[in-house]
Write a protein that holds these residues in place. Structure first.
Motif, PDB file in Angstrom:
ATOM      1  N   PRO A   1     -18.977  51.839  41.730  1.00  0.00           N
ATOM      2  CA  PRO A   1     -19.413  51.355  40.375  1.00  0.00           C
ATOM      3  C   PRO A   1     -18.550  51.855  39.246  1.00  0.00           C
ATOM      4  O   PRO A   1     -18.029  52.880  39.236  1.00  0.00           O
ATOM      5  N   ARG A   2     -18.330  50.897  38.481  1.00  0.00           N
ATOM      6  CA  ARG A   2     -17.671  51.575  37.301  1.00  0.00           C
ATOM      7  C   ARG A   2     -18.274  52.177  36.327  1.00  0.00           C
ATOM      8  O   ARG A   2     -19.689  52.713  36.435  1.00  0.00           O
ATOM      9  N   LEU A   3     -17.667  53.415  35.468  1.00  0.00           N
ATOM     10  CA  LEU A   3     -18.365  54.339  35.029  1.00  0.00           C
ATOM     11  C   LEU A   3     -18.089  54.122  33.286  1.00  0.00           C
ATOM     12  O   LEU A   3     -17.126  53.652  32.958  1.00  0.00           O
ATOM     13  N   THR A   4     -18.984  54.411  32.416  1.00  0.00           N
ATOM     14  CA  THR A   4     -18.942  54.357  31.207  1.00  0.00           C
ATOM     15  C   THR A   4     -17.900  55.687  31.005  1.00  0.00           C
ATOM     16  O   THR A   4     -18.038  56.528  31.559  1.00  0.00           O
ATOM     17  N   VAL A   5     -17.769  55.799  29.764  1.00  0.00           N
ATOM     18  CA  VAL A   5     -17.040  57.168  29.012  1.00  0.00           C
ATOM     19  C   VAL A   5     -18.004  58.222  29.279  1.00  0.00           C
ATOM     20  O   VAL A   5     -17.556  59.423  29.783  1.00  0.00           O
TER      21      VAL A   5
ATOM     22  N   TRP B   1     -17.952  59.251  32.797  1.00  0.00           N
ATOM     23  CA  TRP B   1     -17.072  59.931  33.261  1.00  0.00           C
ATOM     24  C   TRP B   1     -16.806  61.305  32.815  1.00  0.00           C
ATOM     25  O   TRP B   1     -16.596  62.329  33.566  1.00  0.00           O
TER      26      TRP B   1
ATOM     27  N   LYS C   1     -16.897  64.738  35.042  1.00  0.00           N
ATOM     28  CA  LYS C   1     -15.793  65.655  35.004  1.00  0.00           C
ATOM     29  C   LYS C   1     -16.350  67.168  34.610  1.00  0.00           C
ATOM     30  O   LYS C   1     -15.848  67.984  35.156  1.00  0.00           O
TER      31      LYS C   1
END
Lengths: 215, 215
Positions: free
Chosen positions: A199-203, A206, A210
């Motif tokens: 799936p794509r991640l929002t900032v 992310w 991290k």
């Protein structure tokens, strides 16, 4: 290692492109000439490019996956219309049959035992067995040496009933289409069975990931 | 069932195109602005289209698989140069990281922990971990509503040494590249592992097969 495309032959550039730019979706293009003679052939220099208007592109050249594009391109230039059908796993042998280098008098769809269904908005028919068919008219032709990039505006899309999960939401069951893509060499294809979800991640997601990693 | 593209919204047309035109190869596009700030983002409205010149095409729009294409397209318009890297299975998480909607000041390659290697013929770097990278300059920009179809001339191709089987014959070990393709939804991809071989046939081979069947 580096291949210098400014000094290689066109044949070598072709070899390198088709062996690396994979998996390629396949357009099974149906056209007809002014007399109504139908032509069909597969092309893998193909993709969608835009949605407003909806535009698909096909690279027609002297050495596509299919036979000589003379008939396909000549018909598109003469009529401005073509159908793009998509290729499921169960039709790969029929697709390859339409890529045999028959003379222009041969009806590839009849040879391959495929059904013609009438299109709604254009003259060329669609392949009844194909789960997706797009009726297209020429948007623009871009010349690139001995290739022509045919950009087509999609006027209508037919999808097999059993693959439409929610017509109002335009929700398609993509895995059910069981399409194949083009790979390398004279005859390698790939099924769309070995799927992964990333799936794509929002900032924010992310940053959280991290931080957890650094943690 | 038929979807009439002349009455649907652009969003609905997009939904139908990305759910049906699969598997799509992925261009991991690296650009830089005039100040040298590097941008990277994945696009799946992508394919090769011609060999003489070698031309690849990328559909850049407001709703690609990646983030807003503003930076990529603006950089290409300003500099006329971009690198197209291809995406192997082992880099899908790094690819998705470069699709996070960071501000223009964020270096996506650094965020994703990827290595920049200098290109030979253009200013934008290539992604060191990618097994294939193409150095491109703008061939033509075709506007299609809010999308721009970026056609790029390939000046050079870098291929990881271990995937080059015969440099003189330009013979690449495509399965070893282990590339992924884009499927449907917000996060479905396909591996290129489930392959089938369906060789092309000459007219004579096709006639022989037909005769045998008719028995």
């Amino acid at each position: 290692m580096m291949f210098d495309f400014e000094t290689l032959s066109a044949a070598d550039r072709y070899k390198l492109l088709v062996a690396t730019v994979v998996p390629r979706p396949i357009a099974w293009v149906v056209t007809q000439d002014k007399a109504g003679v139908v032509n069909a052939a597969p092309y893998s220099f193909f993709n969608a490019f835009a949605d407003n208007p909806a535009v698909v592109g096909i690279g027609c050249g002297p050495r596509p996956d299919g036979p000589s594009p003379k008939d396909t391109l000549a018909n598109i230039e003469a009529t401005g219309q073509f159908t793009v059908c998509l290729v499921p796993h169960r039709l790969v042998h029929e697709m390859v049959a339409t890529a045999v280098e028959f003379g222009p008098e041969v009806d590839e769809l009849a040879e391959a035992g495929l059904t013609r269904l009438p299109s709604a908005k254009i003259a060329p028919p669609r392949i009844g067995e194909s789960p997706v068919a797009m009726e297209c008219e020429t948007f623009q032709l871009v010349r690139a040496g001995h290739h022509t990039i045919v950009l087509g505006k999609v006027l209508a899309m037919h999808v097999a009933d059993e693959a439409v999960m929610d017509p109002a939401k335009r929700y398609i069951d993509t895995p059910k289409l069981d399409l194949v893509g083009r790979m390398h060499g004279r005859g390698w294809y790939v099924r769309t069975t070995d799927r992964i979800e990333v799936p794509r991640l929002t900032v924010a997601e992310w940053q959280a990931r991290k931080a957890a990693k650094a943690g």
